[in-house]
Design an enzyme around this catalytic site. Sequence first.
Site, mmCIF file in Angstrom:
data_model
loop_
_atom_site.group_PDB
_atom_site.id
_atom_site.type_symbol
_atom_site.label_atom_id
_atom_site.label_comp_id
_atom_site.label_asym_id
_atom_site.label_seq_id
_atom_site.Cartn_x
_atom_site.Cartn_y
_atom_site.Cartn_z
ATOM 1 N N VAL A 68 0.831 -1.203 0.000
ATOM 2 C CA VAL A 68 0.000 0.000 0.000
ATOM 3 C C VAL A 68 0.865 1.251 0.000
ATOM 4 C CG1 VAL A 68 -1.850 1.226 1.210
ATOM 5 C CG2 VAL A 68 -1.772 -1.275 1.271
ATOM 6 N N GLU A 69 1.928 1.228 0.780
ATOM 7 C CA GLU A 69 2.746 2.420 0.956
ATOM 8 C C GLU A 69 3.571 2.765 -0.282
ATOM 9 O OE1 GLU A 69 2.930 4.657 3.137
ATOM 10 O OE2 GLU A 69 1.827 3.873 4.848
#
Length: 435
Positions: free
Chosen positions: A140-141
Amino acid sequence: MITISKPAFIAASIITLFTSSGCSSHMGKPEQASKQPTLRKASLHSTSLANDAQTSTQQQAQQKPVLDNDFDTWERVFRGFKLNNQYSQHPQVQRFVQYYGRNPAQLSLLSERASVFLHMIVHEVERRDMPNELALLPFVESAFDADVFSHAGAAGLWQFIPDTGRRYGLQQARSYDARMDPFAATGAALTYLQKLNNDFNGDWLLALAAYNCGENRVQREIDRNRAKGLPTTFWHLSLPKETREYVPRLLAFKELIGNAPRYGITLPETPNSARLAQLRIDKPVDLRQAALQAGLAADTLLNLNPCFRTGITTPQYSNRIVLPRQYAKQLVQAIEALPPAANNRIYASKSSSGYNKLATTRMGKKKSSQLAKAKTKSSVKVHTVRRGDTLQSIALRHGTTVKTLMKHNSKRTSKLKVGERLDVIASVSGVNVQS
């Protein structure tokens, strides 16, 4: 010149610069310089290998059973999932399951990139008795890209903004940025997440939300709901849109990766053993020259060590570099033979973004010429930005990468405007996800 008499190589999952609680102020700082570069078995939580012999008996008694090397690291990740599986049925999670699930080939490629760092991350997550879902958070990051910046100035696998990075021991200077050291940043991120989990009484969804938008914002929304007699779970808080989507995205990745065959995703074979080692050195080393000297691609070490922003190591900040385990011995020999490097050159990243390792240098004519040639061998589409689009979501949708999008559209930040038109160029032979 630094010499190695008999370099003892033992595969290292992670380095010893971390303290027993994880990240510390020592994380980005060099240890006492040794006279020889050495490869040593190490771990994030070991402050001194000298203590290992004294505590080995105690550690063996306290150790939990671990999987053999015959097991796959992905299987190890799945066995340590702890968050409620019912979350995967939440409408917001299902929205992203369907969204990402439309492009299983791209998820397979992202999983290949993740496999480089996965063993290191899950090893430390398990040591701290944290949910293994956290090992998926870099999906996600940063899409598991250690050399990436956000429009807000966040950097690295775990996307630390400058202030938070410094607060958790990640040094930042013109020639060095520990936020982009995969090992240091992993220790810092997990320490921060542990702190947030404690702040929110063991609620991992609230801790994850706070990692994204800040603990103060999450606490304010909890207090506001409590004053109104409303529920205070993550799903009931009025958080920023990005944060409301952040946690469901992670849970969607858990569902997709944890049930890869069901969604047509092919996970790479990833034996339950370290793919990376770390070498301790006390001289500046030209990473590009070291790789070439060892007979490897020039970017081999640059891609694993983006924390050294000029492509040359800075022992005053860190005397560790990351190596591919399989090539460690020949790299040790090459580094031993090299003279100390003069830190006066800047190597452009192999990354396909419009800025290089310093995130300041624009593409030159040669780079532009290479780009023009690449376009002739690629399929070109035009994507019109819609509300809610991000570069990552657009890249996943079209089978390309964020860096490729930024490069081909001359973007220096990830900011998008509704209605903006982006050229989407995906290689006919497949997406190149190497950083």
